[in-house]
Design a protein around this motif. Structure first.
Motif, PDB file in Angstrom:
ATOM      1  N   HIS A 153       0.837  -1.211   0.000  1.00  8.08           N
ATOM      2  CA  HIS A 153       0.000   0.000   0.000  1.00  8.08           C
ATOM      3  C   HIS A 153       0.868   1.255   0.000  1.00  8.08           C
ATOM      4  CE1 HIS A 153      -3.440   2.554   0.824  1.00  8.08           C
ATOM      5  NE2 HIS A 153      -2.932   2.944   1.982  1.00  8.08           N
ATOM      6  N   LEU A 154       1.801   1.324   0.931  1.00  8.97           N
ATOM      7  CA  LEU A 154       2.653   2.511   1.033  1.00  8.97           C
ATOM      8  C   LEU A 154       3.580   2.647  -0.153  1.00  8.97           C
ATOM      9  CD1 LEU A 154       1.586   2.426   3.997  1.00  8.97           C
ATOM     10  CD2 LEU A 154       3.854   3.226   4.705  1.00  8.97           C
ATOM     11  N   LEU A 155       4.205   1.544  -0.539  1.00  7.24           N
ATOM     12  CA  LEU A 155       5.206   1.602  -1.600  1.00  7.24           C
ATOM     13  C   LEU A 155       4.594   2.045  -2.925  1.00  7.24           C
ATOM     14  CD1 LEU A 155       8.217   1.095  -2.017  1.00  7.24           C
ATOM     15  CD2 LEU A 155       7.658  -1.245  -2.670  1.00  7.24           C
ATOM     16  N   PHE A 156       3.398   1.537  -3.243  1.00  7.93           N
ATOM     17  CA  PHE A 156       2.795   1.909  -4.519  1.00  7.93           C
ATOM     18  C   PHE A 156       2.183   3.305  -4.478  1.00  7.93           C
ATOM     19  CE2 PHE A 156       3.742  -2.351  -5.580  1.00  7.93           C
ATOM     20  CZ  PHE A 156       3.706  -2.444  -6.961  1.00  7.93           C
ATOM     21  N   LEU A 157       1.704   3.746  -3.324  1.00  6.46           N
ATOM     22  CA  LEU A 157       1.292   5.147  -3.221  1.00  6.46           C
ATOM     23  C   LEU A 157       2.493   6.062  -3.454  1.00  6.46           C
ATOM     24  CD1 LEU A 157      -1.114   5.153  -0.122  1.00  6.46           C
ATOM     25  CD2 LEU A 157      -1.742   5.517  -2.523  1.00  6.46           C
ATOM     26  N   HIS A 158       3.608   5.693  -2.868  1.00  7.91           N
ATOM     27  CA  HIS A 158       4.828   6.490  -3.044  1.00  7.91           C
ATOM     28  C   HIS A 158       5.248   6.520  -4.505  1.00  7.91           C
ATOM     29  CE1 HIS A 158       9.248   7.193  -2.903  1.00  7.91           C
ATOM     30  NE2 HIS A 158       8.915   8.051  -1.974  1.00  7.91           N
ATOM     31  N   HIS A 159       5.153   5.378  -5.181  1.00 10.51           N
ATOM     32  CA  HIS A 159       5.543   5.328  -6.587  1.00 10.51           C
ATOM     33  C   HIS A 159       4.596   6.150  -7.451  1.00 10.51           C
ATOM     34  CE1 HIS A 159       6.767   3.432 -10.462  1.00 10.51           C
ATOM     35  NE2 HIS A 159       7.931   3.460  -9.865  1.00 10.51           N
ATOM     36  N   LEU A 160       3.309   6.138  -7.116  1.00 10.48           N
ATOM     37  CA  LEU A 160       2.366   7.004  -7.831  1.00 10.48           C
ATOM     38  C   LEU A 160       2.767   8.466  -7.669  1.00 10.48           C
ATOM     39  CD1 LEU A 160      -1.076   5.357  -6.950  1.00 10.48           C
ATOM     40  CD2 LEU A 160      -0.030   5.468  -9.217  1.00 10.48           C
ATOM     41  N   ALA A 161       3.064   8.856  -6.427  1.00 15.95           N
ATOM     42  CA  ALA A 161       3.452  10.243  -6.174  1.00 15.95           C
ATOM     43  C   ALA A 161       4.736  10.605  -6.906  1.00 15.95           C
ATOM     44  CB  ALA A 161       3.625  10.467  -4.670  1.00 15.95           C
ATOM     45  N   GLN A 162       5.650   9.659  -6.975  1.00 13.06           N
ATOM     46  CA  GLN A 162       6.930   9.891  -7.641  1.00 13.06           C
ATOM     47  C   GLN A 162       6.748  10.119  -9.132  1.00 13.06           C
ATOM     48  OE1 GLN A 162       9.772   6.713  -6.838  1.00 13.06           O
ATOM     49  NE2 GLN A 162      11.249   8.266  -6.180  1.00 13.06           N
ATOM     50  N   ASN A 163       5.618   9.675  -9.664  1.00 12.57           N
ATOM     51  CA  ASN A 163       5.355   9.804 -11.099  1.00 12.57           C
ATOM     52  C   ASN A 163       4.274  10.822 -11.426  1.00 12.57           C
ATOM     53  OD1 ASN A 163       6.951   7.678 -12.794  1.00 12.57           O
ATOM     54  ND2 ASN A 163       6.439   6.681 -10.860  1.00 12.57           N
TER      55      ASN A 163
END
Length: 238
Positions: free
Chosen positions: A219-229
């Motif tokens: 959950h956290l890792l993919f939210l972070h990756h979304l934000a990074q993009n």
């Protein structure tokens, strides 16, 4: 040659950072996101169906807990004038290739593939557009892109539902990358409070002979990756 440290040790600083990043996600006013032109805003609800929220091999409490918050967000958006409300939902063919990776679920015509009651009983439910899908993607092999092409004025996309690292990630990234590729001004927003993913502990995975899936980390890792993009990831809408 120096001894290579374990991944858990090497990743500790990043995981500390990730938790701090998540804890400080901002709360954003939904009224400000929608603004004075609600016709330019859409809410995309992904896989808020019985097979993930109520009963079935892929249902679970984490996703079930989204039912009321997602329904409440839909109600608030509608009250602010948003009428572009889309439900993208697993409606699988019995021979879906996806069943090589996941057990058969949400077959077309079954109760699992039906919209959860919290959304189906909203007073404006008949105004929402249902987009059946046969894979993790809301775009590929569906009518969603044609629906979007008929509404070129849309500029703001709020994505809710499940799972953070699967269908939500796919939908939000597609919307973001399409805008990037075509030089379109577009906001894509995901609130941590209205998305989540499933959890399969390691011991359960070993017992069943399946792959483990840490819900909190994914959950956290993919939210972070979304934000990074370039996807706007917020804590919640107030």
């Amino acid at each position: 040659m120096p001894t290579m440290t374990r991944l858990t040790e090497r990743s500790a600083p990043f995981l500390d950072y990730l938790e701090q990043w998540y804890a400080t996600l901002p709360t954003v006013a939904l009224a400000e996101v929608i603004g004075t032109q609600p016709e330019r805003v859409m809410v995309l609800s992904v896989d808020m169906i019985n097979g993930f929220c109520k009963a079935g091999p892929l249902s679970g409490p984490r996703v079930a807990a989204l039912s009321e918050p997602v329904a409440a967000l839909m109600q608030r958006a509608y009250a602010f004038g948003v009428r572009n409300l889309v439900l993208s939902q697993d409606t699988h063919d019995p021979q879906a290739p996806e069943f090589a990776a996941y057990p058969p679920h949400c077959l077309a015509g079954t109760e699992e593939s039906q919209t959860i009651v919290e959304l189906a009983t909203l007073p404006f439910a008949d105004e929402m557009t249902v987009i059946p899908k046969n894979s993790l993607s809301s775009h590929l092999g569906t009518t969603f892109q044609a629906w979007l092409d008929q509404r070129p004025a849309l500029e703001t996309f709020i994505v809710v539902g499940d799972c953070t690292d699967l269908c939500i990630y796919s939908a939000a990234m597609h919307l973001r990358l399409e805008a990037n590729a075509l030089n379109r001004q577009r906001r894509v927003l995901v609130a941590a409070a209205t998305v989540d993913t499933f959890d399969t502990p390691v011991e359960v995975a070993h017992e069943l002979g399946i792959m483990a899936h840490n819900g909190d980390l994914h959950h956290l890792l993919f939210l972070h990756h979304l934000a990074q993009n370039g996807v706007e990831v917020v804590g919640a809408f107030c």
